[in-house]
Design a protein around this motif. Structure first.
Motif, PDB file in Angstrom:
ATOM      1  N   ARG A 127       7.327  12.779  -9.913  1.00 29.08           N
ATOM      2  CA  ARG A 127       7.105  13.988  -9.931  1.00 29.08           C
ATOM      3  C   ARG A 127       8.526  14.821  -9.981  1.00 29.08           C
ATOM      4  NH1 ARG A 127       2.033  15.459  -6.552  1.00 29.08           N
ATOM      5  NH2 ARG A 127       0.653  13.619  -7.495  1.00 29.08           N
ATOM      6  N   GLY A 128       8.734  16.096 -10.549  1.00 29.63           N
ATOM      7  CA  GLY A 128       9.571  16.767 -10.228  1.00 29.63           C
ATOM      8  C   GLY A 128      10.858  16.436 -11.393  1.00 29.63           C
ATOM      9  N   GLY A 129      11.752  17.328 -11.482  1.00 26.37           N
ATOM     10  CA  GLY A 129      12.550  17.431 -12.345  1.00 26.37           C
ATOM     11  C   GLY A 129      14.135  17.837 -11.742  1.00 26.37           C
ATOM     12  N   ALA A 130      14.946  16.855 -10.983  1.00 27.40           N
ATOM     13  CA  ALA A 130      16.060  17.071 -10.602  1.00 27.40           C
ATOM     14  C   ALA A 130      17.263  16.951 -11.469  1.00 27.40           C
ATOM     15  CB  ALA A 130      16.427  16.425  -9.467  1.00 27.40           C
ATOM     16  N   ARG A 131      18.728  17.214 -11.056  1.00 31.46           N
ATOM     17  CA  ARG A 131      19.653  17.190 -11.963  1.00 31.46           C
ATOM     18  C   ARG A 131      19.928  15.859 -12.346  1.00 31.46           C
ATOM     19  NH1 ARG A 131      25.074  19.447  -9.395  1.00 31.46           N
ATOM     20  NH2 ARG A 131      24.706  17.309  -8.936  1.00 31.46           N
ATOM     21  N   LEU A 132      19.651  14.813 -11.528  1.00 28.28           N
ATOM     22  CA  LEU A 132      19.664  13.382 -11.778  1.00 28.28           C
ATOM     23  C   LEU A 132      18.531  12.807 -12.497  1.00 28.28           C
ATOM     24  CD1 LEU A 132      21.089  12.305  -8.182  1.00 28.28           C
ATOM     25  CD2 LEU A 132      22.578  12.697 -10.348  1.00 28.28           C
ATOM     26  N   GLY A 133      17.744  13.599 -13.080  1.00 32.20           N
ATOM     27  CA  GLY A 133      16.647  13.048 -13.899  1.00 32.20           C
ATOM     28  C   GLY A 133      15.439  12.866 -12.695  1.00 32.20           C
ATOM     29  N   ARG A 134      14.189  12.559 -13.227  1.00 31.32           N
ATOM     30  CA  ARG A 134      12.915  12.388 -12.381  1.00 31.32           C
ATOM     31  C   ARG A 134      13.044  11.217 -11.420  1.00 31.32           C
ATOM     32  NH1 ARG A 134       7.899  11.956 -16.289  1.00 31.32           N
ATOM     33  NH2 ARG A 134       6.859  12.474 -14.414  1.00 31.32           N
ATOM     34  N   ARG A 135      13.640  10.201 -11.619  1.00 30.74           N
ATOM     35  CA  ARG A 135      14.013   9.307 -10.736  1.00 30.74           C
ATOM     36  C   ARG A 135      15.438   9.100  -9.808  1.00 30.74           C
ATOM     37  NH1 ARG A 135       8.816   6.282 -10.941  1.00 30.74           N
ATOM     38  NH2 ARG A 135       7.775   6.905 -12.837  1.00 30.74           N
ATOM     39  N   GLY A 136      16.480   9.839 -10.314  1.00 32.98           N
ATOM     40  CA  GLY A 136      17.421   9.631  -9.876  1.00 32.98           C
ATOM     41  C   GLY A 136      17.781   9.806  -8.442  1.00 32.98           C
ATOM     42  N   THR A 137      17.233  11.016  -8.187  1.00 35.15           N
ATOM     43  CA  THR A 137      17.157  11.112  -6.629  1.00 35.15           C
ATOM     44  C   THR A 137      16.730  10.222  -5.840  1.00 35.15           C
ATOM     45  OG1 THR A 137      16.936  13.465  -7.358  1.00 35.15           O
ATOM     46  CG2 THR A 137      16.620  13.186  -4.893  1.00 35.15           C
ATOM     47  N   TRP A 138      15.320   9.880  -5.996  1.00 42.00           N
ATOM     48  CA  TRP A 138      14.659   8.768  -5.175  1.00 42.00           C
ATOM     49  C   TRP A 138      15.466   7.545  -5.543  1.00 42.00           C
ATOM     50  CZ3 TRP A 138      10.755  10.161  -2.577  1.00 42.00           C
ATOM     51  CH2 TRP A 138      10.038  11.170  -2.746  1.00 42.00           C
ATOM     52  N   ILE A 139      16.065   6.987  -6.446  1.00 44.82           N
ATOM     53  CA  ILE A 139      16.940   5.795  -6.542  1.00 44.82           C
ATOM     54  C   ILE A 139      17.851   5.886  -5.487  1.00 44.82           C
ATOM     55  CG2 ILE A 139      18.472   4.430  -7.843  1.00 44.82           C
ATOM     56  CD1 ILE A 139      16.535   5.219 -10.285  1.00 44.82           C
ATOM     57  N   LEU A 140      18.873   6.928  -5.487  1.00 44.48           N
ATOM     58  CA  LEU A 140      19.885   7.350  -4.567  1.00 44.48           C
ATOM     59  C   LEU A 140      19.351   7.205  -3.157  1.00 44.48           C
ATOM     60  CD1 LEU A 140      22.037   9.568  -6.377  1.00 44.48           C
ATOM     61  CD2 LEU A 140      22.952   7.941  -4.710  1.00 44.48           C
ATOM     62  N   ALA A 141      18.176   7.896  -2.869  1.00 48.95           N
ATOM     63  CA  ALA A 141      17.861   7.746  -1.348  1.00 48.95           C
ATOM     64  C   ALA A 141      17.339   6.535  -0.939  1.00 48.95           C
ATOM     65  CB  ALA A 141      16.677   8.825  -1.443  1.00 48.95           C
ATOM     66  N   GLY A 142      16.606   5.804  -1.859  1.00 55.11           N
ATOM     67  CA  GLY A 142      16.020   4.295  -1.514  1.00 55.11           C
ATOM     68  C   GLY A 142      17.118   3.598  -1.335  1.00 55.11           C
ATOM     69  N   LEU A 197       0.750  -1.331  -0.155  1.00 52.67           N
ATOM     70  CA  LEU A 197      -0.002   0.087  -0.135  1.00 52.67           C
ATOM     71  C   LEU A 197       0.734   1.035  -0.049  1.00 52.67           C
ATOM     72  CD1 LEU A 197      -2.793  -0.976   2.597  1.00 52.67           C
ATOM     73  CD2 LEU A 197      -2.934  -0.756  -0.033  1.00 52.67           C
ATOM     74  N   PHE A 198       1.978   1.153   0.679  1.00 51.74           N
ATOM     75  CA  PHE A 198       2.864   2.348   0.922  1.00 51.74           C
ATOM     76  C   PHE A 198       3.468   2.701  -0.441  1.00 51.74           C
ATOM     77  CE2 PHE A 198       6.926   4.273   1.947  1.00 51.74           C
ATOM     78  CZ  PHE A 198       6.498   5.249   2.550  1.00 51.74           C
ATOM     79  N   VAL A 199       3.571   1.640  -1.263  1.00 52.35           N
ATOM     80  CA  VAL A 199       4.197   1.644  -2.616  1.00 52.35           C
ATOM     81  C   VAL A 199       3.486   2.666  -3.401  1.00 52.35           C
ATOM     82  CG1 VAL A 199       4.912   0.443  -4.743  1.00 52.35           C
ATOM     83  CG2 VAL A 199       5.802  -0.200  -2.659  1.00 52.35           C
ATOM     84  N   PHE A 200       2.254   2.527  -3.449  1.00 52.79           N
ATOM     85  CA  PHE A 200       1.097   3.409  -4.423  1.00 52.79           C
ATOM     86  C   PHE A 200       1.657   4.914  -4.248  1.00 52.79           C
ATOM     87  CE2 PHE A 200      -1.898  -0.409  -3.854  1.00 52.79           C
ATOM     88  CZ  PHE A 200      -1.763  -0.538  -5.338  1.00 52.79           C
ATOM     89  N   VAL A 255       4.057   7.419  -7.002  1.00 48.81           N
ATOM     90  CA  VAL A 255       3.324   8.844  -7.461  1.00 48.81           C
ATOM     91  C   VAL A 255       4.610   9.980  -7.249  1.00 48.81           C
ATOM     92  CG1 VAL A 255       1.660  10.459  -7.222  1.00 48.81           C
ATOM     93  CG2 VAL A 255       1.055   7.928  -7.536  1.00 48.81           C
ATOM     94  N   GLN A 256       4.866   9.966  -6.021  1.00 48.43           N
ATOM     95  CA  GLN A 256       5.906  11.057  -5.747  1.00 48.43           C
ATOM     96  C   GLN A 256       7.104  10.860  -6.398  1.00 48.43           C
ATOM     97  OE1 GLN A 256       5.378  13.625  -3.881  1.00 48.43           O
ATOM     98  NE2 GLN A 256       3.080  12.790  -3.822  1.00 48.43           N
ATOM     99  N   ALA A 257       7.558   9.838  -6.585  1.00 45.26           N
ATOM    100  CA  ALA A 257       8.980   9.583  -7.370  1.00 45.26           C
ATOM    101  C   ALA A 257       8.902   9.927  -8.751  1.00 45.26           C
ATOM    102  CB  ALA A 257       9.414   7.980  -7.368  1.00 45.26           C
TER     103      ALA A 257
END
Length: 81
Positions: free
Chosen positions: A39-54, A28-31, A35-37
């Motif tokens: 969104r946004g546009g960082a230097r590392l791409g849309r999901r790069g920041t989330w991948i590093l943090a994860g 349930l938490f993954v849903f 969605v949050q991952a």
């Protein structure tokens, strides 16, 4: 596999139920996170920041799970990653 092994070391007859509940809430938490991952546009791409943090969070969680002996704390650590 890691979660079931951790529960079997702690003991208790309801290891299978505990693993099911924890994984269910995690799904349930993954849903929300997916969605949050997207969104946004960082230097590392849309999901790069989330991948590093994860990846960093999972590495710390695995270390924390090695020293945890309480089921509720295992659930909190598992859901936080």
């Amino acid at each position: 596999m890691l979660l079931a092994l951790q529960f079997s070391h702690i003991g208790g007859g309801w290891t299978g139920a505990a693993v099911g509940v924890i994984n269910g809430f995690g799904a349930l938490f993954v849903f929300v996170v997916n969605v949050q991952a997207g969104r946004g546009g960082a230097r590392l791409g849309r999901r790069g920041t989330w991948i590093l943090a994860g990846a960093s969070a999972v590495a710390l969680a695995v270390l924390a799970l090695m020293f945890t002996t309480r089921m509720w704390l295992i659930a909190v650590i598992w859901w936080a990653t």
